[in-house]
Design a protein around this motif. Structure first.
Motif, PDB file in Angstrom:
ATOM      1  N   UNK A  59       0.889 -27.210  -0.025  1.00 34.54           N
ATOM      2  CA  UNK A  59       0.435 -28.578   0.220  1.00 34.54           C
ATOM      3  C   UNK A  59       0.757 -29.028   1.642  1.00 34.54           C
TER       4      UNK A  59
ATOM      5  N   UNK B 138      -1.532 -27.196   4.105  1.00 40.13           N
ATOM      6  CA  UNK B 138      -2.990 -27.301   4.113  1.00 40.13           C
ATOM      7  C   UNK B 138      -3.568 -28.673   3.770  1.00 40.13           C
TER       8      UNK B 138
ATOM      9  N   UNK C  49      -2.446 -37.649   2.636  1.00 38.79           N
ATOM     10  CA  UNK C  49      -2.277 -37.596   1.175  1.00 38.79           C
ATOM     11  C   UNK C  49      -0.898 -37.074   0.771  1.00 38.79           C
TER      12      UNK C  49
ATOM     13  N   UNK D  97       1.201 -38.827  -1.753  1.00 40.79           N
ATOM     14  CA  UNK D  97       0.567 -39.133  -3.049  1.00 40.79           C
ATOM     15  C   UNK D  97       1.283 -38.395  -4.190  1.00 40.79           C
TER      16      UNK D  97
ATOM     17  N   UNK E 252       0.667 -38.143  -8.412  1.00 39.23           N
ATOM     18  CA  UNK E 252      -0.139 -38.592  -9.554  1.00 39.23           C
ATOM     19  C   UNK E 252       0.700 -39.498 -10.452  1.00 39.23           C
TER      20      UNK E 252
END
Lengths: 416, 416
Positions: free
Chosen positions: A83, A86, A91, A94, A96
């Motif tokens: 993560x 890339x 984001x 972030x 969920x």
């Protein structure tokens, strides 16, 4: 105290004892004593790849004890690396919503929570942009602090040796020997090498609670730490409570949130921290190693953060929110600590913080103040990052409201 | 079609090709073609211990493609075994609400979902009470069917070789050779050994969709399967749709829910299934192996379930709820299937169901009927268990509303 952070073992011999001989005792200590799982409870287990052997033993002991359901959650730091490498930088913070919602639901369900800690791949984030690394706080979620402070779950964090961690702690040894030595250290500091580990822990916790009660009775206004590179004064709130790591949930379940634990701690006045502090141990946080850390505080805020390595990661974390540059914890550790005595750097807060007195940037413990007014003043943040500032060379002095100075720790020995 | 079910590899050589050379192509096929992940999507990855290598490759490819977050969920069957062994039997069907809520939230977030399948420890439930085993349906949750039927997620299930699975499929071989052979088989049936796997899949899917369209145009009232030990008539709903595994979400994202896929399928009339059927392949479900399965249906219901092994587990599952003893799926597979041609039993529904025509007890596909009235009649259940009933020796005949009989599959070859 280590409030959150989400280890397996092979079958190598130590003193003629196999690692696997310690798996079940560690799981029993975690389930039966530390988390103190009650029949009918849901038990959440936070693990990482490579910690399966211990996680499965925890599940087995929990079900034997009458758990209703053991809910596994696995965090894979390789996912995080991909993560950070890339994903769109915008984001990276972030999360969920269901991850935090599950944590809140564990509180609502009055669940038990067992976190298996210890880095599985400590060099995984090497070479990545520390600003990007610092944006992704997982596996930590802000809801964890809320649930800890609501005292709705009986939780614990226990160490789990893995080959990756062993290599970090004992880099000069062959993999099997490194793992062997790490297991030996972990078994020792968790008192699994005692005939009756639970009795040993009960004795040590009683002593820590006695010290905490004495510190509380002094009604200190501030604590000063003085040693090489360190002269820091930490103000305390009028109704500050000193605690040791034996907690009780709102339902009356006693649990030990950190094993090993060797500390007495409180949450300070976030506006009254001044001076300089030099970390006495390396810190491993957010996937990064921070060594030679130096921090200067002014009126509560960390205004300068320097380090020999990894300063960028901590600076990024300290900019996370308003409270991220202020203190949420002050903890004192004496020389009787088994971890301090080992003189091993574990690169894992749970262990290293219990080797030495420490402070933490970020979220405070809401139960660390008696009065509602003081509780409102406690520091709030999405982060909580402990770093070690104590040693036998760091003297700790208390100052009362009327200016009297009292020695607290000298040469690592309690003076009260 | 395999609607839910939550693989790793070592570095052994096959044809001079290392397993690890297939990890990235499998991940690329799963992310870029099967799930067809869109930039900005959350991607849920369902994995099991031992499947880390492929799971991490999936995460990497997903982030490279622009995923917003890759959310790992790991199911450990050893936790389930401990539960079935030790937990209060009355609690075995308990599922914490947050597990299903997460699945529903994935739908609300229009997430992509990638499930890494293949049993990691196939003999783990051996010797346990099948009634108890059958009560714990995890990792399946009822919310999965709702999300599949709402078509809110672009999802896929792909096979992941592990040593445990390899030993089940190739028990006579050395572990490394067994894993090698399983990888070879999986790579072949997933068409990873083609120069352009995606083109190969596009061609095969086009052919399956053509067959599905022809079957739909026949407006069949019933399908009859006849072969050794089998004479089963399956009634169809008036507006039944025949489908192949190229799906489109409500947002227009095309995805391939199962790779490999070789089937055309529909959901039958749950009240009009009569006769006897003998499974042509073993079935591995709910952690149990079921061999020599024979089922008799009367007016839609499975009224007798026998087997050489594992009948108890399936009987227990078929009593789960009102719909659990009725059919939710009828699927036809021709001899061009690469899986059928291999003549290997994989003990994994995703692969074995694509070797042969099959039926499934339990939940229907709501999009398998055109009319709302028919959709209301489709079977509903918490379970969906496929078992293989086709072979080149099983003839499939269609019957239209006016009684005309039409050959559909003879000797494994389409007759339409």
């Amino acid at each position: 105290m280590s409030p959150a952070n989400p280890a397996g073992a092979a079958g190598v011999r130590l003193w003629g004892v196999s690692h696997s001989d310690y798996v079940r005792p560690l799981a029993e200590l975690a389930v039966n004593f530390c988390a103190n799982v009650r029949p009918g409870q849901v038990v959440a287990v936070s693990s990482e790849p490579g910690k399966e052997q211990i996680a499965r033993a925890v599940a087995e002991v929990a079900y034997e004890r009458g758990a209703k359901f053991v809910d596994l959650s696995v965090f894979d730091p390789h996912f995080k690396r991909a993560r950070v490498q890339h994903a769109d930088p915008a984001t990276l913070d972030y999360v969920p919503p269901w991850i935090g919602e599950r944590v809140l639901a564990l509180g609502e369900h009055r669940a038990a929570r067992i976190v298996l800690t210890g880095p599985i791949a400590p060099h995984l984030m090497d070479g990545l942009d520390p600003v990007r690394v610092g944006k992704d706080m997982l596996p930590r979620v802000k809801e964890s602090s809320a649930v800890v402070n609501a005292r709705t779950t009986n939780w614990t964090i226990v160490p789990c040796p893995t080959p990756g961690w062993a290599d970090l702690v004992h880099p000069g040894l062959e993999p099997a020997q490194a793992l062997d030595r790490l297991w030996r250290g972990v078994a020792h500091v968790c008192r699994l090498d005692e005939l009756d580990p639970v009795s040993a822990w009960v004795g040590r916790l009683d002593r820590l609670i006695e010290i905490a009660a004495k510190l509380g009775a002094l009604r200190l206004d501030a604590v000063r730490l003085q040693g090489p590179g360190t002269d820091l004064t930490v103000g305390l709130l009028p109704s500050a409570r000193w605690l040791a790591a034996r907690f009780t949930t709102i339902d009356g379940i006693e649990h030990v949130p950190n094993v090993p634990t060797e500390e007495v701690f409180t949450s300070p006045d976030p506006d009254r921290v001044d001076g300089v502090v030099r970390a006495t141990k390396p810190l491993f946080t957010a996937g990064a190693l921070i060594t030679g850390l130096r921090v200067r505080f002014e009126r509560g805020r960390a205004v300068e953060i320097d380090a020999d390595r990894g300063a960028g990661t901590l600076r990024s974390l300290a900019q996370r929110d308003d409270g991220a540059a202020r203190l949420g914890e002050l903890a004192l550790v004496d020389r009787e600590s088994r971890i301090g005595a080992l003189d091993t750097v574990f690169f894992e807060t749970l262990l290293d913080e219990n080797a030495a007195s420490h402070i933490a940037l970020g979220h405070a413990f809401e139960f660390a103040a008696e009065d509602e007014q003081d509780r409102q003043r406690l520091n709030r943040s999405e982060i909580h990052i402990d770093f070690m500032v104590g040693s036998n060379d760091v003297a700790v002095t208390g100052r009362t409201k009327d200016g009297a100075e009292l020695p607290i720790l000298q040469d690592g020995v309690w003076q009260i």
